[in-house]
Design a protein around this motif. Structure first.
Motif, PDB file in Angstrom:
ATOM      1  N   CYS A 271      34.515  -8.426 -29.477  1.00  0.00           N
ATOM      2  CA  CYS A 271      34.261  -9.737 -28.887  1.00  0.00           C
ATOM      3  C   CYS A 271      35.388 -10.141 -27.940  1.00  0.00           C
ATOM      4  CB  CYS A 271      34.165 -10.736 -30.038  1.00  0.00           C
ATOM      5  SG  CYS A 271      33.502 -12.321 -29.577  1.00  0.00           S
TER       6      CYS A 271
ATOM      7  N   GLN B 149      37.736 -12.590 -25.679  1.00  0.00           N
ATOM      8  CA  GLN B 149      38.257 -13.948 -25.901  1.00  0.00           C
ATOM      9  C   GLN B 149      38.553 -14.677 -24.594  1.00  0.00           C
ATOM     10  OE1 GLN B 149      41.498 -13.062 -28.867  1.00  0.00           O
ATOM     11  NE2 GLN B 149      40.750 -14.898 -29.894  1.00  0.00           N
TER      12      GLN B 149
ATOM     13  N   MET C 139      26.725 -14.987 -31.218  1.00  0.00           N
ATOM     14  CA  MET C 139      27.214 -15.303 -32.569  1.00  0.00           C
ATOM     15  C   MET C 139      26.159 -15.803 -33.536  1.00  0.00           C
ATOM     16  SD  MET C 139      30.114 -14.251 -32.792  1.00  0.00           S
ATOM     17  CE  MET C 139      30.230 -13.137 -31.432  1.00  0.00           C
TER      18      MET C 139
ATOM     19  N   LEU D 120      30.004 -16.105 -27.480  1.00  0.00           N
ATOM     20  CA  LEU D 120      29.905 -17.238 -28.406  1.00  0.00           C
ATOM     21  C   LEU D 120      28.586 -17.983 -28.259  1.00  0.00           C
ATOM     22  CD1 LEU D 120      33.542 -18.637 -28.039  1.00  0.00           C
ATOM     23  CD2 LEU D 120      32.661 -17.220 -29.884  1.00  0.00           C
TER      24      LEU D 120
ATOM     25  N   LEU E 108      37.638 -17.301 -32.856  1.00  0.00           N
ATOM     26  CA  LEU E 108      36.970 -16.176 -33.504  1.00  0.00           C
ATOM     27  C   LEU E 108      37.243 -16.123 -35.007  1.00  0.00           C
ATOM     28  CD1 LEU E 108      37.333 -13.235 -30.924  1.00  0.00           C
ATOM     29  CD2 LEU E 108      35.633 -15.064 -31.048  1.00  0.00           C
TER      30      LEU E 108
ATOM     31  N   TYR F  98      32.047 -25.576 -32.774  1.00  0.00           N
ATOM     32  CA  TYR F  98      31.259 -25.491 -31.549  1.00  0.00           C
ATOM     33  C   TYR F  98      30.968 -26.896 -31.024  1.00  0.00           C
ATOM     34  CZ  TYR F  98      29.766 -20.543 -31.415  1.00  0.00           C
ATOM     35  OH  TYR F  98      29.701 -19.177 -31.276  1.00  0.00           O
TER      36      TYR F  98
ATOM     37  N   ILE G 262      34.867 -18.210 -36.896  1.00  0.00           N
ATOM     38  CA  ILE G 262      33.518 -17.631 -36.920  1.00  0.00           C
ATOM     39  C   ILE G 262      33.440 -16.503 -37.954  1.00  0.00           C
ATOM     40  CG2 ILE G 262      31.826 -16.348 -35.553  1.00  0.00           C
ATOM     41  CD1 ILE G 262      32.933 -17.994 -33.126  1.00  0.00           C
TER      42      ILE G 262
ATOM     43  N   THR H 156      33.926 -14.590 -23.232  1.00  0.00           N
ATOM     44  CA  THR H 156      33.773 -15.242 -24.534  1.00  0.00           C
ATOM     45  C   THR H 156      32.633 -16.252 -24.524  1.00  0.00           C
ATOM     46  OG1 THR H 156      35.122 -15.900 -26.442  1.00  0.00           O
ATOM     47  CG2 THR H 156      35.362 -17.239 -24.425  1.00  0.00           C
TER      48      THR H 156
END
Ligand code: H2B
Ligand code: FE
Length: 335
Positions: free
Chosen positions: A163, A165, A189, A185, A111, A103, A114, A181
């Motif tokens: 999720c 993208q 998340m 995110l 993904l 990040y 994560i 996304t």
């Protein structure tokens, strides 16, 4: 309640295919509607997600300069606001995402990274020592676009978050009419790494399996005003001294819809928006607004309180069977 529902985490492949809107089907009022290049890009994301099967590594995306620029603009703005208004669990876990999942304002995280992080990770501290940090085992899997509330909530029962993208259209970085996304995110998340939040999310999901239409709508509304738009009060918020404090003195934010939208986040805590106690019987009466700010928000002291209240509420829902989640087989037994 006699409708089909996924009995195993592998059945989520079926839910993932029932997208309501994606790619070529972009609505006429979508900022990307007239942009041929954007529509083609969206088709690519759509196909990737539709081909994905549970258990496979999630395809890594090479994002374009334009997509990364959009991400960066939002990242800078939101991080500033997060530091002022987000709850502690969100901020602590967001730091970990920055440290372990790529990040940053210059990079859109992948993904797959994560997923690995949410499972737990080990770090070597020396030749004979390592530190294992267990998270929640929540997973994300790519989805091509919007799912029905029923399909979407079913994922949560298996600790799976559908999720997206793709990135919103660059014309307006601070607006998107659908989840993208950046929303997932930046908004969702971090808290999936929190055990209480993960449990709360899963229990909404489990309650949704085979629920009646009426109960499903209630669960979707509870999801909306907690996971998307929820706030928490710090321990002293209910004390008489603080009762008249401003929203930003009394509340911290945990909802992803707020934490991924600079405009609505500021509206909720910097202004005089209505914020009332999260009481499921009251919450289910509230209308979920998609294209405007919410007319009210709800708070709990913490995730445990949200959990307890949710349980009391779902215990009174009628289903002609009992579902029991088996974490070893990642399947649901219907009794
Ligand atoms: N589908 C997708 N892809 N992402 C979401 O965040 C989402 C969804 N939210 N379907 C759901 C509906 C939510 O608004 C509730 C459960 O209805
Ligand atoms: Fe969301």
């Amino acid at each position: 309640g006699s409708e089909w529902f996924p009995k195993s985490i592998y059945d989520l492949d079926i839910c993932a295919k029932r997208v309501i809107m994606y790619g070529a089907g972009l609505d006429a009022d979508h900022p990307g509607f007239k942009d041929k290049e954007y529509r083609e890009r969206r088709m690519m994301f759509g196909e990737l997600a539709l081909q994905y099967k549970h258990g496979e590594p999630i395809p890594r995306i090479e994002y374009t300069d334009s997509e990364r620029k959009t991400w960066g603009v939002i990242y800078r703005k939101l991080r500033e606001l997060h530091k002022k208004y987000a709850c502690k669990q969100f901020l602590d876990n967001f730091d970990l995402l920055e440290r372990h999942c790529g990040y940053s304002e210059n990079n859109i995280p992948q993904l797959e990274d994560i997923c690995k992080f949410l499972k737990g990770f080990s770090r070597s501290l020396g030749p004979n020592e390592s530190l294992f940090s267990a998270k929640t085992g929540f997973r994300v899997r790519p989805v091509a676009g919007y799912l029905s509330a029923r399909d979407f909530l079913a994922g949560l029962a298996y600790r799976v978050f559908f999720c997206t993208q793709y990135v919103r259209h660059h014309a307006d970085p601070f607006y998107t009419p659908e989840p993208d996304t950046v929303h997932e995110l930046m908004g969702h998340m971090a808290l999936f790494a929190d055990p209480d939040f993960a449990q709360f999310s899963q229990e909404i999901g489990l309650a949704s399996l085979g629920a009646s239409e009426e109960d499903l709508k209630k669960l979707a509304t509870l999801y909306f005003f907690s996971i998307e738009f929820g706030l928490s009060s710090d321990d002293a918020a209910d004390s008489p001294m603080k009762e008249h404090g401003s929203n930003n003195e009394r509340f911290k934010v945990y909802g992803a819809g707020l934490l991924s939208s600079a405009g609505e986040l500021q509206h909720a805590v910097e202004g005089s928006a209505t914020i009332i106690r999260f009481d499921p019987d009251r919450v289910v009466e509230q209308e979920c607004l998609i294209t405007t700010f919410q007319s009210a928000y709800f708070y709990t002291r913490n995730f445990e309180e949200a959990q307890q209240k949710l349980r009391m509420f779902t215990n009174n829902m009628k289903r002609p069977f009992i579902v029991r989640y088996n974490p070893y087989t990642e399947s649901v037994e219907v009794l």
